[in-house]
Design an enzyme around this catalytic site. Structure first.
Site, PDB file in Angstrom:
ATOM      1  N   ASP A  41     -20.676  31.610  16.576  1.00 23.76           N
ATOM      2  CA  ASP A  41     -20.592  33.045  16.835  1.00 23.76           C
ATOM      3  C   ASP A  41     -21.918  33.766  16.617  1.00 23.76           C
ATOM      4  O   ASP A  41     -21.953  34.987  16.483  1.00 23.76           O
ATOM      5  CB  ASP A  41     -19.517  33.675  15.941  1.00 23.76           C
ATOM      6  CG  ASP A  41     -19.786  33.441  14.454  1.00 23.76           C
ATOM      7  OD1 ASP A  41     -20.795  32.786  14.124  1.00 23.76           O
ATOM      8  OD2 ASP A  41     -18.980  33.917  13.628  1.00 23.76           O
ATOM      9  N   CYS A  82     -23.906  30.969  12.883  1.00 22.52           N
ATOM     10  CA  CYS A  82     -23.600  29.597  12.465  1.00 22.52           C
ATOM     11  C   CYS A  82     -24.542  29.085  11.373  1.00 22.52           C
ATOM     12  O   CYS A  82     -24.100  28.437  10.422  1.00 22.52           O
ATOM     13  CB  CYS A  82     -23.592  28.657  13.668  1.00 22.52           C
ATOM     14  SG  CYS A  82     -25.156  28.561  14.571  1.00 22.52           S
ATOM     15  N   HIS A 101     -26.832  24.690  17.766  1.00 28.95           N
ATOM     16  CA  HIS A 101     -25.774  25.078  16.832  1.00 28.95           C
ATOM     17  C   HIS A 101     -26.005  24.392  15.495  1.00 28.95           C
ATOM     18  O   HIS A 101     -26.546  23.280  15.432  1.00 28.95           O
ATOM     19  CB  HIS A 101     -24.413  24.665  17.403  1.00 28.95           C
ATOM     20  CG  HIS A 101     -23.257  24.988  16.509  1.00 28.95           C
ATOM     21  ND1 HIS A 101     -22.853  26.280  16.255  1.00 28.95           N
ATOM     22  CD2 HIS A 101     -22.427  24.177  15.795  1.00 28.95           C
ATOM     23  CE1 HIS A 101     -21.812  26.255  15.434  1.00 28.95           C
ATOM     24  NE2 HIS A 101     -21.541  24.998  15.140  1.00 28.95           N
TER      25      HIS A 101
END
Length: 303
Positions: free
Chosen positions: A155, A158, A287
């Site tokens: 989002d 992370c 990520h």
């Protein structure tokens, strides 16, 4: 008399049905003939008149025959004929419904087969794809440390959420908003350390101070960058991790698939917290995840 009345009612029902069928046939004939073809239109009118006349004559004969026939003889024949017609139409209608239902089933089966084929193709592609290969390499590296990936939501927060999760394991209650604020404050107070490493902005010119420090950001742009760190869901990367390791005074280890682990803040003599950097995990790009002890290893220790 009652029996004859029922027969007349059945016959009238049959006549109405036949007239309706004839009108449908006539409409179909009209649609098949071009309006500007006068010769065919004339022939069509004659054919329609003939069909209507034949049907009217047929109906008159049937009605006359019913009215003049002895009760119980012709009446039964007419009734049987009408009932036979009803049974035939019901059978034809049922056959049509079954046929349509079968078509729907066939279509659904074909769609399901196509879906299964797409899934199978995707699974084969994933086995050789970057995401799957990255996951395998990370799993092997983490297994050597008796660790496994702990999923963090993607989002924009992370990296901060992964740090928050690691700190919680050490009894800290720092949340992502506090981590962002402290990261931003540290970067502002150490502009000379961070400004040269920031990406070149799309617009604007550097101030004299930035030029002296070979900075690619102007003062206003650097301030905007720090504000985004503190107040938005801007993605955090290596620069923010460098700031965090000094804020927390804890080394931060970043484990990645294709390179050795990167440790920031190794000047602090403490066990590092560990994050996992994934380049291909999500369609949006890079990520960070957290880590946790492997469940099978934890179970072995308990036994």
């Amino acid at each position: 008399m009652e029996e004859r009345g029922n027969a007349e009612e059945d016959l009238a029902k049959q006549h109405r049905r036949e007239k309706k069928d004839l009108q449908a046939k006539i409409q179909s004939m009209k649609n098949a003939v071009p309006k500007n073809d006068k010769k065919k239109r004339k022939q069509l009118s004659e054919d329609i008149s003939r069909l209507e006349a034949e049907l009217n004559e047929k109906h008159e004969n049937e009605l006359r025959q019913l009215q003049t026939s002895p009760a119980g003889v012709e009446v039964d024949e007419v009734t049987d004929a009408v009932q036979s017609l009803d049974v035939q139409e019901q059978a034809e209608g049922k056959h049509t419904r079954i046929s349509k239902a079968q078509k729907r089933r066939d279509k659904k089966a074909a769609q399901e087969k196509e879906r299964e084929n797409r899934i199978a193709e995707a699974e084969v592609e994933n086995l050789s794809g970057s995401r799957h290969q990255e996951g395998l390499k990370l799993s092997q590296k983490l297994a050597e440390k008796q660790l496994q990936i702990k999923e963090i939501s993607s989002d924009g927060h992370c990296m901060y959420r992964a740090v928050e999760d690691q700190l919680a394991g050490r009894g800290s209650s720092l949340g992502i908003h506090e981590l962002r604020l402290q990261t931003s404050c540290y970067m502002r107070s150490h502009q000379d350390d961070f400004c040269p490493s920031l990406p070149t902005p799309a617009r604007g010119r550097c101030s004299l101070q930035c030029l002296q420090h070979q900075c690619s950001f102007s003062t206003d742009e650097f301030e905007k960058y720090c504000s985004d760190v503190a107040e938005t869901a801007a993605w955090g990367g290596q620069l923010e991790l460098r700031a965090l390791t000094h804020v927390l005074q804890i080394p931060i280890e970043v484990i990645q698939a294709d390179s050795p682990a990167i440790v920031t803040g190794d000047e602090y003599n403490k066990p590092p917290i560990s994050l996992v950097y994934m380049r291909h995990a999500y369609g949006l790009g890079e990520h960070y995840n957290s880590v946790e002890p492997r469940k099978d290893a934890a179970a072995e220790e308990q036994t």
